[in-house]
Motif scaffolding. Structure first.
Motif, PDB file in Angstrom:
ATOM      1  N   LEU A  56     -11.993 -55.552  23.027  1.00  0.00           N
ATOM      2  CA  LEU A  56     -12.558 -54.981  24.125  1.00  0.00           C
ATOM      3  C   LEU A  56     -13.248 -54.205  23.844  1.00  0.00           C
ATOM      4  O   LEU A  56     -12.599 -53.259  23.299  1.00  0.00           O
ATOM      5  N   LEU A  57     -14.658 -53.807  23.564  1.00  0.00           N
ATOM      6  CA  LEU A  57     -14.965 -52.834  22.901  1.00  0.00           C
ATOM      7  C   LEU A  57     -15.923 -51.841  24.054  1.00  0.00           C
ATOM      8  O   LEU A  57     -16.451 -52.566  25.070  1.00  0.00           O
ATOM      9  N   TRP A  58     -15.938 -50.714  24.320  1.00  0.00           N
ATOM     10  CA  TRP A  58     -16.862 -49.996  24.877  1.00  0.00           C
ATOM     11  C   TRP A  58     -17.132 -48.680  24.361  1.00  0.00           C
ATOM     12  O   TRP A  58     -16.357 -48.001  23.231  1.00  0.00           O
ATOM     13  N   HIS A  59     -17.978 -48.029  24.619  1.00  0.00           N
ATOM     14  CA  HIS A  59     -18.647 -46.539  24.013  1.00  0.00           C
ATOM     15  C   HIS A  59     -17.973 -45.202  25.789  1.00  0.00           C
ATOM     16  O   HIS A  59     -18.429 -45.757  26.906  1.00  0.00           O
ATOM     17  N   ASP A  60     -16.878 -44.905  25.500  1.00  0.00           N
ATOM     18  CA  ASP A  60     -16.160 -43.592  27.111  1.00  0.00           C
ATOM     19  C   ASP A  60     -16.938 -42.278  26.986  1.00  0.00           C
ATOM     20  O   ASP A  60     -16.587 -42.124  27.755  1.00  0.00           O
ATOM     21  N   GLY A  61     -18.018 -42.411  26.152  1.00  0.00           N
ATOM     22  CA  GLY A  61     -18.887 -41.380  26.734  1.00  0.00           C
ATOM     23  C   GLY A  61     -18.555 -40.448  25.399  1.00  0.00           C
ATOM     24  O   GLY A  61     -19.180 -39.317  24.859  1.00  0.00           O
ATOM     25  N   VAL A  62     -17.355 -40.796  24.539  1.00  0.00           N
ATOM     26  CA  VAL A  62     -16.604 -39.503  23.072  1.00  0.00           C
ATOM     27  C   VAL A  62     -17.464 -40.549  21.951  1.00  0.00           C
ATOM     28  O   VAL A  62     -17.661 -40.106  21.153  1.00  0.00           O
ATOM     29  N   GLY A  63     -17.421 -41.728  22.064  1.00  0.00           N
ATOM     30  CA  GLY A  63     -16.267 -42.897  20.955  1.00  0.00           C
ATOM     31  C   GLY A  63     -16.600 -44.147  21.143  1.00  0.00           C
ATOM     32  O   GLY A  63     -16.180 -43.779  22.448  1.00  0.00           O
ATOM     33  N   LEU A  64     -17.196 -44.756  20.564  1.00  0.00           N
ATOM     34  CA  LEU A  64     -16.380 -46.189  20.364  1.00  0.00           C
ATOM     35  C   LEU A  64     -14.886 -46.538  20.535  1.00  0.00           C
ATOM     36  O   LEU A  64     -13.731 -45.435  19.996  1.00  0.00           O
ATOM     37  N   CYS A  65     -14.172 -47.108  21.645  1.00  0.00           N
ATOM     38  CA  CYS A  65     -12.823 -47.798  21.973  1.00  0.00           C
ATOM     39  C   CYS A  65     -13.101 -49.199  21.667  1.00  0.00           C
ATOM     40  O   CYS A  65     -14.245 -50.087  22.387  1.00  0.00           O
ATOM     41  N   MET A  66     -11.455 -49.636  21.154  1.00  0.00           N
ATOM     42  CA  MET A  66     -11.584 -50.683  21.125  1.00  0.00           C
ATOM     43  C   MET A  66      -9.802 -51.746  21.814  1.00  0.00           C
ATOM     44  O   MET A  66      -9.160 -50.597  21.313  1.00  0.00           O
ATOM     45  N   LEU A  67      -9.687 -52.448  22.282  1.00  0.00           N
ATOM     46  CA  LEU A  67      -8.586 -52.602  23.047  1.00  0.00           C
ATOM     47  C   LEU A  67      -8.553 -54.115  22.375  1.00  0.00           C
ATOM     48  O   LEU A  67      -9.301 -55.125  22.086  1.00  0.00           O
ATOM     49  N   ILE A  68      -7.074 -54.508  21.734  1.00  0.00           N
ATOM     50  CA  ILE A  68      -6.684 -55.714  21.338  1.00  0.00           C
ATOM     51  C   ILE A  68      -5.490 -56.127  22.188  1.00  0.00           C
ATOM     52  O   ILE A  68      -4.533 -55.634  22.112  1.00  0.00           O
ATOM     53  N   LYS A  69      -6.142 -57.420  22.599  1.00  0.00           N
ATOM     54  CA  LYS A  69      -4.682 -58.218  23.191  1.00  0.00           C
ATOM     55  C   LYS A  69      -4.278 -59.295  23.028  1.00  0.00           C
ATOM     56  O   LYS A  69      -5.345 -60.267  22.578  1.00  0.00           O
ATOM     57  N   ARG A  70      -3.089 -59.866  22.845  1.00  0.00           N
ATOM     58  CA  ARG A  70      -2.393 -61.242  22.399  1.00  0.00           C
ATOM     59  C   ARG A  70      -1.461 -61.672  23.719  1.00  0.00           C
ATOM     60  O   ARG A  70      -0.332 -60.701  23.623  1.00  0.00           O
ATOM     61  N   LEU A  71      -2.128 -62.451  23.664  1.00  0.00           N
ATOM     62  CA  LEU A  71      -1.261 -63.216  24.900  1.00  0.00           C
ATOM     63  C   LEU A  71      -0.411 -64.010  24.378  1.00  0.00           C
ATOM     64  O   LEU A  71       0.200 -64.414  22.948  1.00  0.00           O
ATOM     65  N   GLU A  72       1.391 -63.409  24.347  1.00  0.00           N
ATOM     66  CA  GLU A  72       2.717 -64.197  23.531  1.00  0.00           C
ATOM     67  C   GLU A  72       2.667 -65.642  24.052  1.00  0.00           C
ATOM     68  O   GLU A  72       3.208 -66.679  23.319  1.00  0.00           O
ATOM     69  N   GLN A  73       2.147 -65.976  25.070  1.00  0.00           N
ATOM     70  CA  GLN A  73       2.467 -68.005  25.360  1.00  0.00           C
ATOM     71  C   GLN A  73       0.726 -68.201  26.462  1.00  0.00           C
ATOM     72  O   GLN A  73       0.544 -66.778  27.090  1.00  0.00           O
ATOM     73  N   GLY A  74      -0.130 -69.178  25.881  1.00  0.00           N
ATOM     74  CA  GLY A  74      -0.960 -69.256  26.890  1.00  0.00           C
ATOM     75  C   GLY A  74      -2.334 -69.358  25.777  1.00  0.00           C
ATOM     76  O   GLY A  74      -2.163 -68.221  25.002  1.00  0.00           O
ATOM     77  N   GLN A  75      -3.334 -69.496  26.867  1.00  0.00           N
ATOM     78  CA  GLN A  75      -4.860 -68.809  26.052  1.00  0.00           C
ATOM     79  C   GLN A  75      -5.615 -68.639  26.920  1.00  0.00           C
ATOM     80  O   GLN A  75      -6.033 -68.217  27.730  1.00  0.00           O
ATOM     81  N   PHE A  76      -6.715 -67.581  26.619  1.00  0.00           N
ATOM     82  CA  PHE A  76      -7.187 -66.967  27.526  1.00  0.00           C
ATOM     83  C   PHE A  76      -8.724 -67.884  28.023  1.00  0.00           C
ATOM     84  O   PHE A  76      -9.079 -68.654  27.108  1.00  0.00           O
ATOM     85  N   VAL A  77      -8.612 -68.219  29.048  1.00  0.00           N
ATOM     86  CA  VAL A  77     -10.119 -68.820  29.937  1.00  0.00           C
ATOM     87  C   VAL A  77     -10.997 -68.367  28.393  1.00  0.00           C
ATOM     88  O   VAL A  77     -11.587 -66.925  29.690  1.00  0.00           O
ATOM     89  N   TRP A  78     -12.017 -69.045  28.379  1.00  0.00           N
ATOM     90  CA  TRP A  78     -13.509 -68.379  27.984  1.00  0.00           C
ATOM     91  C   TRP A  78     -14.395 -69.832  28.407  1.00  0.00           C
ATOM     92  O   TRP A  78     -14.543 -70.281  28.284  1.00  0.00           O
ATOM     93  N   PRO A  79     -15.644 -69.320  28.427  1.00  0.00           N
ATOM     94  CA  PRO A  79     -16.689 -70.010  28.307  1.00  0.00           C
ATOM     95  C   PRO A  79     -17.267 -70.234  27.626  1.00  0.00           C
ATOM     96  O   PRO A  79     -17.101 -69.976  26.249  1.00  0.00           O
ATOM     97  N   SER A  80     -17.577 -71.975  27.066  1.00  0.00           N
ATOM     98  CA  SER A  80     -18.629 -71.937  25.489  1.00  0.00           C
ATOM     99  C   SER A  80     -20.105 -71.086  25.795  1.00  0.00           C
ATOM    100  O   SER A  80     -20.411 -70.759  26.696  1.00  0.00           O
ATOM    101  N   ALA A  81     -20.575 -71.220  24.501  1.00  0.00           N
ATOM    102  CA  ALA A  81     -21.610 -70.619  24.607  1.00  0.00           C
ATOM    103  C   ALA A  81     -23.076 -70.180  25.846  1.00  0.00           C
ATOM    104  O   ALA A  81     -23.272 -71.723  26.148  1.00  0.00           O
ATOM    105  N   THR A  82     -23.984 -69.794  25.811  1.00  0.00           N
ATOM    106  CA  THR A  82     -24.852 -69.905  27.081  1.00  0.00           C
ATOM    107  C   THR A  82     -25.949 -69.885  26.279  1.00  0.00           C
ATOM    108  O   THR A  82     -25.933 -69.517  25.499  1.00  0.00           O
ATOM    109  N   THR A  83     -27.342 -69.512  26.989  1.00  0.00           N
ATOM    110  CA  THR A  83     -28.804 -69.325  26.230  1.00  0.00           C
ATOM    111  C   THR A  83     -28.555 -67.547  26.648  1.00  0.00           C
ATOM    112  O   THR A  83     -29.285 -67.790  25.571  1.00  0.00           O
ATOM    113  N   THR A  84     -28.098 -67.172  27.104  1.00  0.00           N
ATOM    114  CA  THR A  84     -28.482 -65.357  26.703  1.00  0.00           C
ATOM    115  C   THR A  84     -26.921 -65.254  25.773  1.00  0.00           C
ATOM    116  O   THR A  84     -26.679 -63.864  24.815  1.00  0.00           O
TER     117      THR A  84
END
Length: 116
Positions: A56-84
Motif C-alpha cells: 500500500l502506498l499513500w502520502h500522509d501530508g508529510v511524506g510517502l508511506c508504504m505498508l507491506i503485508k504478507r499472508l501466512e496462508q491463502g491469497q489476496f483476492v485481486w481483479p484482473s486488468a480493467t480499462t482504467t
C-alpha cells in the motif's frame, strides 16, 4: 489493525505489479499508468504475481508511506486488468482485503422476516 478514515479514497492497481519496486517506483506507476496523483492522500494497493503479498502506498501530508503485508496462508483476492487499470474501494473493503477476506461481495447481515 490500522484505523481507516471513512472518507478515505482507495484504489487497487488491477493486474500484476513488480514487487521489487519501492515507494518511488510505485509512485511513478500511480502517475503514469493510473493517471492519479500519488501525493493527493489516496491509498494505492498493488499485488505481485504471487498473490500472498500486497503493498500500500499513500502520502500522509508529510511524506510517502508504504505498508507491506504478507499472508501466512491463502491469497489476496485481486481483479484482473480493467480499462482504467484501477478500481476504487471503500475503507471497509480495504480493511477486509488486509484481513485476507473476500472484499468484493461481503456477507450482508440477515434481516429478520418475522417478529416472533
Amino acid at each position: 489493525m490500522i484505523a481507516l478514515a471513512s472518507g478515505l479514497r482507495v484504489y487497487l492497481a488491477c493486474g500484476v505489479t513488480d514487487m521489487c519496486k519501492g515507494m518511488t517506483g510505485l509512485a511513478m506507476l500511480v502517475q503514469q499508468y493510473l493517471a492519479e496523483d500519488p501525493f493527493g492522500g489516496a491509498v494505492f494497493a498493488f499485488r505481485g504475481r504471487r498473490a500472498g503479498l500486497i503493498k500500500l502506498l499513500w502520502h500522509d501530508g508529510v511524506g510517502l508511506c508504504m505498508l507491506i503485508k504478507r499472508l501466512e496462508q491463502g491469497q489476496f483476492v485481486w481483479p484482473s486488468a480493467t480499462t482504467t487499470g484501477r478500481i476504487a474501494l471503500t475503507s471497509v473493503q480495504l480493511a477486509a482485503l488486509l484481513d485476507g477476506c473476500e472484499w468484493r461481495a461481503p456477507a450482508r447481515p440477515r434481516r429478520p422476516e418475522l417478529a416472533g
